[in-house]
Design a protein around this motif. Structure first.
Motif, PDB file in Angstrom:
ATOM      1  N   ILE A  28      40.555  42.630  48.636  1.00 51.21           N
ATOM      2  CA  ILE A  28      41.180  42.392  47.748  1.00 51.21           C
ATOM      3  C   ILE A  28      42.579  42.254  47.170  1.00 51.21           C
ATOM      4  CG2 ILE A  28      39.850  41.806  45.043  1.00 51.21           C
ATOM      5  CD1 ILE A  28      38.030  43.706  45.470  1.00 51.21           C
ATOM      6  N   ILE A  29      42.785  40.449  47.025  1.00 55.17           N
ATOM      7  CA  ILE A  29      44.247  40.834  46.882  1.00 55.17           C
ATOM      8  C   ILE A  29      44.125  41.038  45.327  1.00 55.17           C
ATOM      9  CG2 ILE A  29      45.995  39.504  47.036  1.00 55.17           C
ATOM     10  CD1 ILE A  29      44.535  38.008  49.362  1.00 55.17           C
ATOM     11  N   CYS A  30      45.180  41.685  44.929  1.00 58.37           N
ATOM     12  CA  CYS A  30      45.190  41.892  43.458  1.00 58.37           C
ATOM     13  C   CYS A  30      46.867  41.852  43.515  1.00 58.37           C
ATOM     14  CB  CYS A  30      44.533  43.493  43.053  1.00 58.37           C
ATOM     15  SG  CYS A  30      45.087  43.976  41.450  1.00 58.37           S
ATOM     16  N   ASP A  31      47.517  41.008  42.772  1.00 61.34           N
ATOM     17  CA  ASP A  31      48.770  40.849  42.637  1.00 61.34           C
ATOM     18  C   ASP A  31      49.477  41.911  41.464  1.00 61.34           C
ATOM     19  OD1 ASP A  31      48.982  39.468  44.771  1.00 61.34           O
ATOM     20  OD2 ASP A  31      49.649  37.467  43.290  1.00 61.34           O
ATOM     21  N   ASP A  32      50.494  42.093  41.360  1.00 68.12           N
ATOM     22  CA  ASP A  32      51.086  43.107  40.053  1.00 68.12           C
ATOM     23  C   ASP A  32      50.965  42.770  39.148  1.00 68.12           C
ATOM     24  OD1 ASP A  32      53.144  41.511  40.867  1.00 68.12           O
ATOM     25  OD2 ASP A  32      55.057  42.798  40.958  1.00 68.12           O
ATOM     26  N   ASP A  33      50.817  41.326  39.118  1.00 67.75           N
ATOM     27  CA  ASP A  33      50.611  40.894  37.467  1.00 67.75           C
ATOM     28  C   ASP A  33      48.917  40.144  37.394  1.00 67.75           C
ATOM     29  OD1 ASP A  33      50.859  38.341  39.339  1.00 67.75           O
ATOM     30  OD2 ASP A  33      52.067  37.383  38.271  1.00 67.75           O
ATOM     31  N   ASN A  34      48.427  40.975  37.929  1.00 70.15           N
ATOM     32  CA  ASN A  34      46.545  40.578  37.922  1.00 70.15           C
ATOM     33  C   ASN A  34      46.329  41.561  37.664  1.00 70.15           C
ATOM     34  OD1 ASN A  34      46.706  38.887  41.235  1.00 70.15           O
ATOM     35  ND2 ASN A  34      47.074  38.277  38.750  1.00 70.15           N
ATOM     36  N   TRP A  35      45.204  41.482  36.475  1.00 67.99           N
ATOM     37  CA  TRP A  35      43.923  42.771  35.967  1.00 67.99           C
ATOM     38  C   TRP A  35      42.969  42.699  36.174  1.00 67.99           C
ATOM     39  CZ3 TRP A  35      47.009  42.282  31.108  1.00 67.99           C
ATOM     40  CH2 TRP A  35      48.896  42.958  30.737  1.00 67.99           C
ATOM     41  N   LEU A  36      41.709  43.016  37.171  1.00 68.01           N
ATOM     42  CA  LEU A  36      41.123  42.464  37.594  1.00 68.01           C
ATOM     43  C   LEU A  36      40.146  43.418  36.614  1.00 68.01           C
ATOM     44  CD1 LEU A  36      41.156  43.873  41.537  1.00 68.01           C
ATOM     45  CD2 LEU A  36      41.785  41.827  40.312  1.00 68.01           C
ATOM     46  N   GLN A  37      38.590  42.735  36.230  1.00 63.04           N
ATOM     47  CA  GLN A  37      37.793  42.731  34.938  1.00 63.04           C
ATOM     48  C   GLN A  37      37.311  44.210  35.630  1.00 63.04           C
ATOM     49  OE1 GLN A  37      35.373  40.138  32.843  1.00 63.04           O
ATOM     50  NE2 GLN A  37      34.220  40.779  34.566  1.00 63.04           N
TER      51      GLN A  37
ATOM     52  N   GLY B 246      39.642  22.967  49.508  1.00 61.41           N
ATOM     53  CA  GLY B 246      41.124  23.335  50.547  1.00 61.41           C
ATOM     54  C   GLY B 246      41.380  24.708  50.665  1.00 61.41           C
ATOM     55  N   ARG B 247      41.266  24.882  49.482  1.00 60.34           N
ATOM     56  CA  ARG B 247      42.294  26.935  48.969  1.00 60.34           C
ATOM     57  C   ARG B 247      41.735  27.413  47.949  1.00 60.34           C
ATOM     58  NH1 ARG B 247      44.782  25.697  44.390  1.00 60.34           N
ATOM     59  NH2 ARG B 247      45.766  23.220  44.233  1.00 60.34           N
ATOM     60  N   LEU B 248      42.574  28.520  47.923  1.00 63.18           N
ATOM     61  CA  LEU B 248      42.226  29.239  46.770  1.00 63.18           C
ATOM     62  C   LEU B 248      43.002  29.857  46.221  1.00 63.18           C
ATOM     63  CD1 LEU B 248      38.266  30.899  47.864  1.00 63.18           C
ATOM     64  CD2 LEU B 248      38.784  29.803  45.490  1.00 63.18           C
ATOM     65  N   TRP B 249      42.958  30.666  44.849  1.00 68.12           N
ATOM     66  CA  TRP B 249      44.199  31.845  44.884  1.00 68.12           C
ATOM     67  C   TRP B 249      44.384  32.478  45.404  1.00 68.12           C
ATOM     68  CZ3 TRP B 249      42.427  29.771  40.003  1.00 68.12           C
ATOM     69  CH2 TRP B 249      42.380  28.682  39.282  1.00 68.12           C
ATOM     70  N   GLY B 250      45.141  33.289  46.067  1.00 64.88           N
ATOM     71  CA  GLY B 250      45.570  34.534  46.163  1.00 64.88           C
ATOM     72  C   GLY B 250      45.387  35.654  45.526  1.00 64.88           C
ATOM     73  N   ALA B 251      45.231  35.069  44.108  1.00 66.05           N
ATOM     74  CA  ALA B 251      44.734  36.611  43.108  1.00 66.05           C
ATOM     75  C   ALA B 251      43.755  36.353  42.636  1.00 66.05           C
ATOM     76  CB  ALA B 251      45.917  35.182  41.309  1.00 66.05           C
ATOM     77  N   GLY B 252      43.381  38.027  42.405  1.00 73.62           N
ATOM     78  CA  GLY B 252      41.808  38.425  42.846  1.00 73.62           C
ATOM     79  C   GLY B 252      41.066  37.949  44.582  1.00 73.62           C
ATOM     80  N   LEU B 253      41.925  37.385  45.308  1.00 71.77           N
ATOM     81  CA  LEU B 253      40.642  36.707  46.481  1.00 71.77           C
ATOM     82  C   LEU B 253      40.117  37.983  46.881  1.00 71.77           C
ATOM     83  CD1 LEU B 253      41.760  33.933  49.245  1.00 71.77           C
ATOM     84  CD2 LEU B 253      41.404  35.710  49.826  1.00 71.77           C
ATOM     85  N   ALA B 254      39.071  37.687  47.336  1.00 70.56           N
ATOM     86  CA  ALA B 254      38.082  38.201  48.284  1.00 70.56           C
ATOM     87  C   ALA B 254      37.712  38.315  49.349  1.00 70.56           C
ATOM     88  CB  ALA B 254      36.760  38.709  47.267  1.00 70.56           C
ATOM     89  N   SER B 255      38.626  39.374  50.724  1.00 73.17           N
ATOM     90  CA  SER B 255      37.743  38.165  51.950  1.00 73.17           C
ATOM     91  C   SER B 255      36.943  39.926  52.917  1.00 73.17           C
ATOM     92  CB  SER B 255      38.490  37.776  52.285  1.00 73.17           C
ATOM     93  OG  SER B 255      38.350  36.841  53.242  1.00 73.17           O
TER      94      SER B 255
ATOM     95  N   GLN C 222      42.432  38.757  34.155  1.00 74.13           N
ATOM     96  CA  GLN C 222      43.955  38.458  34.037  1.00 74.13           C
ATOM     97  C   GLN C 222      45.104  37.708  34.569  1.00 74.13           C
ATOM     98  OE1 GLN C 222      44.003  41.252  30.506  1.00 74.13           O
ATOM     99  NE2 GLN C 222      41.875  40.020  29.676  1.00 74.13           N
ATOM    100  N   HIS C 223      45.654  37.598  33.973  1.00 76.09           N
ATOM    101  CA  HIS C 223      47.041  37.032  35.000  1.00 76.09           C
ATOM    102  C   HIS C 223      48.332  36.591  33.883  1.00 76.09           C
ATOM    103  CE1 HIS C 223      49.709  34.128  38.114  1.00 76.09           C
ATOM    104  NE2 HIS C 223      50.612  35.598  37.311  1.00 76.09           N
ATOM    105  N   PHE C 224      48.674  38.119  33.978  1.00 79.40           N
ATOM    106  CA  PHE C 224      49.921  37.974  33.201  1.00 79.40           C
ATOM    107  C   PHE C 224      51.329  38.085  33.083  1.00 79.40           C
ATOM    108  CE2 PHE C 224      54.275  40.751  31.817  1.00 79.40           C
ATOM    109  CZ  PHE C 224      53.236  40.853  30.764  1.00 79.40           C
ATOM    110  N   ILE C 225      51.298  37.139  32.105  1.00 81.40           N
ATOM    111  CA  ILE C 225      52.749  36.310  32.349  1.00 81.40           C
ATOM    112  C   ILE C 225      53.577  36.517  31.024  1.00 81.40           C
ATOM    113  CG2 ILE C 225      53.369  33.784  31.962  1.00 81.40           C
ATOM    114  CD1 ILE C 225      50.645  32.775  32.244  1.00 81.40           C
ATOM    115  N   PRO C 226      54.719  36.975  32.474  1.00 86.29           N
ATOM    116  CA  PRO C 226      56.303  36.976  31.062  1.00 86.29           C
ATOM    117  C   PRO C 226      56.472  35.899  30.346  1.00 86.29           C
ATOM    118  CG  PRO C 226      56.214  37.984  33.379  1.00 86.29           C
ATOM    119  CD  PRO C 226      54.895  37.572  33.233  1.00 86.29           C
TER     120      PRO C 226
END
Length: 192
Positions: free
Chosen positions: A42-51, A112-121, A169-173
């Protein structure tokens, strides 16, 4: 990072920190997936908080849909300081990887795409995709690595799936909203 992992985790999965000297998320993904030891990632960026059930749900979905090359979830914007989202934001929440990725859960390959944020593969699929053909993106602009990966999956006959049970959640400064608002206004003015 290791101390925090040990303090807050309840699972027995190994935790390892890797360092990648080349800038761009693409290179970080290549390094991480080269060292991955499990079938899925799972791609979890530093500004993503997974449920809390994100990993379990992604695992069940990937097991249940063998044709799925990747599955994406629904992002919820969380602005620093609990500030309200500005009205102009509603015109393009996708640029923040926020909101649903389809009208309904299921196959969204036509998108044609999914966001990288939270992408599971699937780890082995990702490795095969790039084994003989590294990225086609220019080295100076590797910011569309998620789109490139999704297009590769589609070309190989895999589905892209969206499931609204995968929530992050996508944290947005607040500074990002302010600077991007200025860019948004400039773009609007140029169009008029």
């Amino acid at each position: 990072a290791t101390v925090l992992w040990e303090q807050y985790t309840r699972c027995t999965a190994a935790f390892r920190v890797l360092t990648e000297s080349k800038p761009a998320k693409y290179h970080a993904l290549q390094a991480g997936i080269a060292h991955a030891q499990y079938n899925y990632f799972i791609i979890c960026d530093d500004d993503n908080w997974l449920q809390s059930d994100y990993v379990e749900t992604a695992f069940r979905l990937l097991n249940g849909y063998p044709k799925a090359g990747a599955i994406g979830g629904k992002g919820i914007a969380t602005v620093e300081g609990d500030l309200p989202l500005p009205s102009w934001y509603l015109e393009n929440p996708e640029s923040y990887a926020v909101g649903p990725q389809g009208k309904h859960p299921g196959d969204v390959s036509k998108r044609g795409r999914l966001w990288g944020a939270g992408l599971a593969s699937r780890t082995n699929v990702y490795r095969r995709m790039y084994q003989n053909y590294p990225t086609f993106l220019p080295e100076g602009d590797l910011s569309k690595e998620d789109t490139e990966y999704c297009l590769r999956l589609i070309l190989w006959g895999y589905e892209l799936r969206y499931d609204d049970r995968l929530i992050y959640q996508h944290f947005i400064p607040k500074e990002r909203l302010l600077s991007e608002h200025a860019a948004f206004i400039d773009q609007k003015n140029q169009m008029n």
